[in-house]
Design an enzyme around this catalytic site. Structure first.
Site, PDB file in Angstrom:
ATOM      1  N   ASN A  80       0.801  -1.241   0.231  1.00 13.98           N
ATOM      2  CA  ASN A  80      -0.011   0.091   0.159  1.00 13.98           C
ATOM      3  C   ASN A  80       0.821   1.152  -0.033  1.00 13.98           C
ATOM      4  O   ASN A  80       1.529   1.590   1.063  1.00 13.98           O
ATOM      5  CB  ASN A  80      -0.870  -0.148   1.282  1.00 13.98           C
TER       6      ASN A  80
ATOM      7  N   ARG B   1      -9.408   9.846  19.011  1.00 14.10           N
ATOM      8  CA  ARG B   1      -9.090   9.474  20.465  1.00 14.10           C
ATOM      9  C   ARG B   1      -8.849  10.766  20.966  1.00 14.10           C
ATOM     10  O   ARG B   1      -9.443  11.267  22.259  1.00 14.10           O
ATOM     11  CB  ARG B   1      -8.114   8.393  20.825  1.00 14.10           C
TER      12      ARG B   1
ATOM     13  N   ARG C 173      -9.766  16.022   6.450  1.00 19.46           N
ATOM     14  CA  ARG C 173     -10.554  16.493   5.207  1.00 19.46           C
ATOM     15  C   ARG C 173     -12.120  17.110   5.428  1.00 19.46           C
ATOM     16  O   ARG C 173     -12.479  16.578   6.399  1.00 19.46           O
ATOM     17  CB  ARG C 173     -10.996  15.334   4.280  1.00 19.46           C
TER      18      ARG C 173
ATOM     19  N   ASP D  73      -7.262  13.193  15.246  1.00 19.16           N
ATOM     20  CA  ASP D  73      -7.218  11.832  15.783  1.00 19.16           C
ATOM     21  C   ASP D  73      -8.334  12.038  16.531  1.00 19.16           C
ATOM     22  O   ASP D  73      -8.557  12.467  17.673  1.00 19.16           O
ATOM     23  CB  ASP D  73      -5.944  11.428  16.716  1.00 19.16           C
TER      24      ASP D  73
ATOM     25  N   VAL E  53     -12.112   4.467  13.493  1.00 18.11           N
ATOM     26  CA  VAL E  53     -13.061   4.937  14.375  1.00 18.11           C
ATOM     27  C   VAL E  53     -14.408   3.947  14.499  1.00 18.11           C
ATOM     28  O   VAL E  53     -14.892   3.622  15.587  1.00 18.11           O
ATOM     29  CB  VAL E  53     -13.535   6.230  13.603  1.00 18.11           C
TER      30      VAL E  53
ATOM     31  N   HIS F 184     -12.010   3.611  -1.150  1.00 13.43           N
ATOM     32  CA  HIS F 184     -12.316   2.666  -0.113  1.00 13.43           C
ATOM     33  C   HIS F 184     -12.999   1.377  -0.546  1.00 13.43           C
ATOM     34  O   HIS F 184     -13.622   0.684   0.206  1.00 13.43           O
ATOM     35  CB  HIS F 184     -13.020   3.109   1.262  1.00 13.43           C
TER      36      HIS F 184
ATOM     37  N   LYS G 258       3.576   0.870   2.913  1.00 12.27           N
ATOM     38  CA  LYS G 258       3.097  -0.191   4.115  1.00 12.27           C
ATOM     39  C   LYS G 258       3.084  -1.480   3.154  1.00 12.27           C
ATOM     40  O   LYS G 258       2.806  -1.777   2.028  1.00 12.27           O
ATOM     41  CB  LYS G 258       1.814   0.128   4.419  1.00 12.27           C
TER      42      LYS G 258
ATOM     43  N   GLU H  97      -8.511  -4.852   4.261  1.00 11.39           N
ATOM     44  CA  GLU H  97      -8.335  -4.816   2.791  1.00 11.39           C
ATOM     45  C   GLU H  97      -7.146  -5.319   2.100  1.00 11.39           C
ATOM     46  O   GLU H  97      -7.253  -5.678   1.131  1.00 11.39           O
ATOM     47  CB  GLU H  97      -7.935  -3.128   2.454  1.00 11.39           C
TER      48      GLU H  97
ATOM     49  N   GLY I 227      -9.622   8.552   6.898  1.00  6.43           N
ATOM     50  CA  GLY I 227     -10.615   9.175   5.721  1.00  6.43           C
ATOM     51  C   GLY I 227     -11.768   8.416   6.056  1.00  6.43           C
ATOM     52  O   GLY I 227     -11.780   7.303   6.769  1.00  6.43           O
TER      53      GLY I 227
ATOM     54  N   ARG J  45      -2.239  -1.896  -3.661  1.00  2.00           N
ATOM     55  CA  ARG J  45      -3.464  -1.013  -3.727  1.00  2.00           C
ATOM     56  C   ARG J  45      -3.281   0.120  -4.513  1.00  2.00           C
ATOM     57  O   ARG J  45      -2.293   0.538  -4.353  1.00  2.00           O
ATOM     58  CB  ARG J  45      -3.680  -0.677  -2.306  1.00  2.00           C
TER      59      ARG J  45
HETATM   60  P1  ADP Z   1      -6.396   5.244   8.151  1.00  2.00           P
HETATM   61  O1  ADP Z   1      -7.512   5.895   7.267  1.00  2.00           O
HETATM   62  O2  ADP Z   1      -5.232   5.971   8.275  1.00  2.00           O
HETATM   63  O3  ADP Z   1      -6.647   3.992   7.481  1.00  2.00           O
HETATM   64  P2  ADP Z   1      -7.777   4.130  10.385  1.00  2.00           P
HETATM   65  O4  ADP Z   1      -8.766   3.313   9.736  1.00  2.00           O
HETATM   66  O5  ADP Z   1      -6.559   3.569  11.029  1.00  2.00           O
HETATM   67  O6  ADP Z   1      -7.083   5.218   9.448  1.00  2.00           O
HETATM   68  O7  ADP Z   1      -8.325   4.998  11.560  1.00  2.00           O
HETATM   69  C1  ADP Z   1      -7.648   6.128  12.269  1.00  2.00           C
HETATM   70  C2  ADP Z   1      -8.626   6.629  13.297  1.00  2.00           C
HETATM   71  O8  ADP Z   1      -9.094   5.686  14.080  1.00  2.00           O
HETATM   72  C3  ADP Z   1      -8.119   7.792  13.994  1.00  2.00           C
HETATM   73  O9  ADP Z   1      -8.766   8.945  14.035  1.00  2.00           O
HETATM   74  C4  ADP Z   1      -7.961   7.242  15.493  1.00  2.00           C
HETATM   75  O10 ADP Z   1      -8.037   8.226  16.326  1.00  2.00           O
HETATM   76  C5  ADP Z   1      -9.047   6.370  15.330  1.00  2.00           C
HETATM   77  N1  ADP Z   1      -9.281   5.153  16.572  1.00  2.00           N
HETATM   78  C6  ADP Z   1      -8.290   4.310  16.741  1.00  2.00           C
HETATM   79  N2  ADP Z   1      -8.596   3.726  17.983  1.00  2.00           N
HETATM   80  C7  ADP Z   1      -9.518   4.374  18.627  1.00  2.00           C
HETATM   81  C8  ADP Z   1     -10.414   4.265  19.714  1.00  2.00           C
HETATM   82  N3  ADP Z   1     -10.115   3.162  20.530  1.00  2.00           N
HETATM   83  N4  ADP Z   1     -11.416   5.050  19.883  1.00  2.00           N
HETATM   84  C9  ADP Z   1     -11.630   5.987  18.984  1.00  2.00           C
HETATM   85  N5  ADP Z   1     -10.968   6.325  17.892  1.00  2.00           N
HETATM   86  C10 ADP Z   1     -10.035   5.419  17.425  1.00  2.00           C
END
Ligand code: ADP
Length: 396
Positions: free
Chosen positions: A8, A283, A239, A281, A330, A178, A15, A381, A210, A89
């Site tokens: 990816n 979290r 975004r 983020d 999320v 996606h 990655k 994926e 995303g 990807r």
């Molecule tokens: P990407 O689009 O980069 O692949 P991910 O699918 O890994 O992203 O999602 C990243 C998001 O998921 C970040 O906003 C992160 O804060 C959120 N996230 C990961 N673990 C948790 C959690 N336990 N609670 C809330 N949000 C989380």
């Protein structure tokens, strides 16, 4: 036993995961970041250990070579012959790639030609495919496109209300993204319902950094929230999601921004980050909201409302859904977010089970009586890409 790579390539990262076939076990994974920026971190996870190194990696060609060298020096790969194929990807497949494809020289040129639709991604992805083809001549390289799953959208869903000639001349339309994730979780949801995917309607919510929402009818994407590029649709980490184009001209004039700078704001400084001023983020934003930060609270509300708006419109477009699925960072990990999205939807036959919502890692989180089932399904994926590579590359 053979090894298949899932790759990816992002604009400045690469990655990878290495799968053992046929067991589909992940033997190693990792990332090279800061490509083109100097001081790239090379991180490889193998046998429960994390190996790290720092090196200047200036492009994706060098990243690929660095990765294979590193895998050899760690004895993760002893001989290139062990590598049966690579799956990649690719962000933009346009109207040309309706499904994953085995990539030859002509396919590689088409991916490069589609760079206009994903200028940060397609060139990097093409470079990685080319590098592998040079290092592993004769080994199948398969591309899985983010857009393929959405090529089943009908004209009424993918056309914008702009002059038709822009579509004819330039391919100006909604492509979505996606796709591999929406496909995987919709198929898995059908499995969990003991139904064939052809007989169900599912709304899939991929909510990570995303985010996109898709209406899946009988296993096919019929509408999706991302557009010509991934900046459209729901609010995301950085975004903006949908905005009125006139607003851009207005802000550009006030702030003296070029179109390029405005788009950079919409892609990198908006969304959760832009509204909350705290972080992109989830979290961090949830934690700030819990501590009473008002802008973090409103950022979450805007995000949740954008997701509600799309789910609502797809429920109508599909004439009801059998299931709603949450996936990605999320969607998989934030019960609070899922609960907020599905708050006050009982009149539509959607009833979340609070206890299941807090505890389930993969499975049903709605009550047994809920007319619309709600699932959490961790997306995979890479596994989809590897399965396509095994199938199209005829790997045993
Ligand atoms: P990407 O689009 O980069 O692949 P991910 O699918 O890994 O992203 O999602 C990243 C998001 O998921 C970040 O906003 C992160 O804060 C959120 N996230 C990961 N673990 C948790 C959690 N336990 N609670 C809330 N949000 C989380």
């Amino acid at each position: 036993m053979s090894k298949v790579f899932a790759l990816n390539a992002g604009s400045s990262s690469l990655k990878f995961s290495i799968y053992e076939i046929p067991s589909e076990e992940v033997v190693a994974s990792g990332v090279i970041d800061r490509i083109g920026l100097g001081d790239s971190n090379i991180t490889i996870k193998y046998n429960g250990e994390k190996h790290q190194d720092v090196k200047d990696v200036m492009d994706h060609d060098q990243a690929t070579k660095t990765l294979l060298d590193k895998l050899e020096s760690l004895n993760i790969i002893e001989d290139y012959d062990e590598i049966a194929g690579t799956g990649h990807r690719v962000v933009a497949g346009g109207e040309r790639f309706k499904e994953s494809a085995l990539i030859d020289e002509e396919g590689l040129k088409t991916i490069e030609d589609l760079s206009e639709y994903a200028p940060l991604h397609n060139p990097a992805e093409a470079q990685v495919i080319r590098a592998f083809q040079e290092l592993l001549p004769g080994k199948p390289a398969v591309a899985a496109f983010d857009t393929s799953f959405h090529t089943t959208m009908p004209e009424k869903a993918y056309l914008y209300g702009t002059p038709y000639e822009y579509y004819e001349k330039y391919g100006a339309r909604r492509y979505g993204a996606h796709g591999t994730s929406h496909k995987y979780v919709s198929q898995r949801a059908a499995e969990l319902m003991d139904k064939s995917v052809e007989e169900v309607n599912i709304i899939t919510c991929h909510i990570g950094n995303g985010a996109s929402i898709t209406a899946v009818q009988g296993g096919q994407s019929i509408d999706t929230s991302m557009g010509f590029t991934p900046v459209a649709g729901v609010v995301m980490g950085t975004r903006s999601g949908d905005v009125d184009p006139s607003l851009l001209e207005f802000v550009m004039r006030k702030e003296n921004l070029s179109m390029e700078e405005m788009l950079a704001v919409l892609n990198n400084k908006s969304g959760l980050l832009g509204i909350s001023g705290v972080s992109s983020d989830m979290r961090d934003v949830e934690a700030a909201a819990d501590q009473g930060n008002e802008r973090a609270k409103i950022a979450l509300e805007v995000y949740v409302n954008a997701v509600k708006r799309y789910i609502g419109s797809y429920l109508f477009e599909l004439n009801g859904a059998d299931a709603i699925v949450f996936t990605a960072g999320v969607g998989e990990n934030s019960p609070e977010f899922r609960q907020a999205v599905l708050e006050n939807t009982d009149r539509l036959g959607i009833e979340l089970d609070k206890e299941r919502n807090e505890s389930v890692e993969e499975g049903l989180i709605s009550t047994d009586d809920s007319k619309v089932k709600v699932f959490v399904i961790p997306t995979d994926e890479e596994l989809m890409i590897v399965r396509d590579t095994v199938r199209l590359g005829n790997i045993k």
